[in-house]
Design a protein around this motif. Sequence first.
Motif, mmCIF file in Angstrom:
data_model
loop_
_atom_site.group_PDB
_atom_site.id
_atom_site.type_symbol
_atom_site.label_atom_id
_atom_site.label_comp_id
_atom_site.label_asym_id
_atom_site.label_seq_id
_atom_site.Cartn_x
_atom_site.Cartn_y
_atom_site.Cartn_z
ATOM 1 N N HIS A 263 28.664 74.296 38.545
ATOM 2 C CA HIS A 263 28.134 73.590 38.370
ATOM 3 C C HIS A 263 28.736 72.154 38.104
ATOM 4 N N GLY A 264 29.722 72.025 38.892
ATOM 5 C CA GLY A 264 30.460 70.874 38.798
ATOM 6 C C GLY A 264 31.575 70.462 37.962
ATOM 7 N N LYS A 265 31.971 71.465 37.073
ATOM 8 C CA LYS A 265 32.829 71.177 36.184
ATOM 9 C C LYS A 265 34.490 71.325 36.731
ATOM 10 N N LYS A 266 35.214 70.668 36.413
ATOM 11 C CA LYS A 266 36.643 70.903 36.726
ATOM 12 C C LYS A 266 37.204 71.381 35.654
ATOM 13 N N ILE A 267 38.140 72.563 35.846
ATOM 14 C CA ILE A 267 38.829 73.372 35.117
ATOM 15 C C ILE A 267 40.150 73.194 35.430
ATOM 16 N N PRO A 268 41.012 72.517 34.469
ATOM 17 C CA PRO A 268 40.840 72.359 33.029
ATOM 18 C C PRO A 268 40.432 70.996 32.667
ATOM 19 N N GLU A 269 40.244 70.028 33.525
ATOM 20 C CA GLU A 269 40.262 68.777 33.297
ATOM 21 C C GLU A 269 38.920 68.468 32.467
ATOM 22 N N ASP A 270 37.849 69.266 32.890
ATOM 23 C CA ASP A 270 36.547 69.030 32.060
ATOM 24 C C ASP A 270 36.278 70.107 30.952
ATOM 25 N N PHE A 271 36.952 71.039 31.230
ATOM 26 C CA PHE A 271 36.526 72.373 30.242
ATOM 27 C C PHE A 271 37.908 73.343 30.373
ATOM 28 N N GLU A 272 38.436 73.718 28.912
ATOM 29 C CA GLU A 272 39.443 74.559 29.128
ATOM 30 C C GLU A 272 38.900 75.787 28.468
ATOM 31 N N ILE A 273 39.738 76.761 28.783
ATOM 32 C CA ILE A 273 39.294 78.296 28.472
ATOM 33 C C ILE A 273 40.536 79.269 28.338
ATOM 34 N N ILE A 274 40.228 79.837 27.288
ATOM 35 C CA ILE A 274 41.632 80.699 26.722
ATOM 36 C C ILE A 274 40.670 82.155 26.355
ATOM 37 N N THR A 275 41.391 83.295 27.150
ATOM 38 C CA THR A 275 40.916 84.595 26.984
ATOM 39 C C THR A 275 41.785 85.447 26.037
ATOM 40 N N SER A 276 41.693 86.753 26.046
ATOM 41 C CA SER A 276 42.283 87.434 24.888
ATOM 42 C C SER A 276 43.057 88.598 25.499
ATOM 43 N N ASN A 277 42.840 89.157 26.495
ATOM 44 C CA ASN A 277 43.453 90.462 26.843
ATOM 45 C C ASN A 277 44.514 90.661 28.185
ATOM 46 N N ASP A 278 44.616 89.365 28.782
ATOM 47 C CA ASP A 278 45.623 89.326 29.780
ATOM 48 C C ASP A 278 45.834 90.553 30.550
ATOM 49 N N THR A 282 43.086 87.679 34.796
ATOM 50 C CA THR A 282 43.687 86.649 34.466
ATOM 51 C C THR A 282 44.521 86.157 35.463
ATOM 52 N N ILE A 283 44.821 86.802 36.547
ATOM 53 C CA ILE A 283 45.834 86.244 37.503
ATOM 54 C C ILE A 283 45.273 86.334 38.883
ATOM 55 N N ILE A 284 44.337 86.982 39.133
ATOM 56 C CA ILE A 284 43.587 86.987 40.726
ATOM 57 C C ILE A 284 42.639 85.957 40.691
ATOM 58 N N THR A 285 42.379 85.120 39.757
ATOM 59 C CA THR A 285 41.584 84.220 39.543
ATOM 60 C C THR A 285 42.369 82.676 40.134
ATOM 61 N N ARG A 286 41.451 81.831 40.543
ATOM 62 C CA ARG A 286 42.122 80.366 40.813
ATOM 63 C C ARG A 286 41.229 79.595 40.011
ATOM 64 N N PRO A 287 41.572 78.636 39.147
ATOM 65 C CA PRO A 287 42.917 78.982 38.474
ATOM 66 C C PRO A 287 43.271 80.077 37.896
ATOM 67 N N GLN A 288 44.426 80.485 37.777
ATOM 68 C CA GLN A 288 44.618 81.690 36.729
ATOM 69 C C GLN A 288 44.404 81.420 35.377
ATOM 70 N N VAL A 289 43.897 82.089 34.383
ATOM 71 C CA VAL A 289 43.341 82.122 33.071
ATOM 72 C C VAL A 289 44.373 81.991 31.897
ATOM 73 N N THR A 290 44.532 80.996 31.248
ATOM 74 C CA THR A 290 45.387 81.098 29.986
ATOM 75 C C THR A 290 44.955 82.303 28.814
ATOM 76 N N SER A 291 46.002 83.218 28.470
ATOM 77 C CA SER A 291 45.416 84.177 27.959
ATOM 78 C C SER A 291 46.268 84.528 26.581
ATOM 79 N N ILE A 292 45.792 85.129 25.617
ATOM 80 C CA ILE A 292 46.713 85.666 24.558
ATOM 81 C C ILE A 292 47.200 86.943 25.263
ATOM 82 N N THR A 332 44.140 77.319 33.157
ATOM 83 C CA THR A 332 42.748 77.018 32.525
ATOM 84 C C THR A 332 42.994 76.215 31.419
ATOM 85 N N THR A 333 44.173 75.746 30.905
ATOM 86 C CA THR A 333 44.291 75.012 29.833
ATOM 87 C C THR A 333 45.283 73.752 30.551
#
Length: 335
Positions: A263-278, A282-292, A332-333
């Motif tokens: 829906h047109g959002k740039k990650i992380p410029e427009d929206f940041e995401i942090i997940t929890s399980n790592d 989290t590493i097979i996506t693009r961009p890779q996801v910041t995680s605890i 993602t951050t």
Amino acid sequence: MQKKNSATIYDVAHRVGVSLATVSRVVNGNSNVRDSTKRKVLDAIEELGYHPNAVARGLASKKTTTIGVVMPDITDVYYSELARGIDDVANMYHYDVLLTNTDEDPVRETMAVNNLASKQVDGIIFMGNELDHEVVNTISGVNAPVVLAGSVDSEKKLPSVNIDYVEAIKEAMEAVIKNGHDRVAIVTGPVEHAINGMHRLVGYKKALEEAQIEFDDSLLFSTHQDYAAGLQVAEKILATGATAALTYDDEVAVGIMNYLRDHGKKIPEDFEIITSNDTKFTIITRPQVTSIGQPKYDIGAVAMRMLTKLMNNETIELTQVKLPHTLERRGTTLN
């Protein structure tokens, strides 16, 4: 010559010319057997292909060398990594593992604990996001030690191995707040579950309080633990005006990210995401996801080691173990 698949302890004793008790002592590692006799018994066991009956040995020793593991979802990568740690340590101490899947249904969890107890397992490791009251009552009635792995007991009556979920979420929140976000959504499972309401949400609120940002309950979302749930909740998150989100599950995080990008959002410029399980998600996506970062294998391994001590009636000084966590910063951050 006996067939290898039908050899019994009687066949071994007859082959060597010793008593059943002598063969039993050798099988169970009793040192009160002469080396020469022990060697003959072991040779006969190998030649005949005798496999000691674990059930029979359990009846004699009052141990089955079997532990039970209650899992909410055997297909979930987070729990499977914990299970790997459990299994490796169990194997090290010569325990077999019985896995049970419950779909995080309290009725099935109660049945699983009862079924494992009926099999006379020597101990149980319980995994899941919530300890239902009936499940706790069932566990308390089991005549075997129980250790929690990645689960929280709000009353701290059961031994457990976790990370500090409050501090972990607080640190993740501080990271996005530092990047300029004051409307941060938090996505958890049911808030009535202790791990969400008494840990994750508490850490979230603590970070807001320290940053002097007022808590807004419209930014709190509860979802199922899968990719589709992330896609569904993302639209609701956007409607709140949030510019960042913390999630409790990696698949949920990827669902949110993909929806936003579609829906047109740039990650992380427009929206940041942090997940929890790592997990691997989290590493097979693009961009890779910041995680605890959680030491998932270690949580399982330490829980199993604790269980071995309890099964041997050893004294444990620390029954509420919290392993260190990290914040794995990825794409993602902003930093």
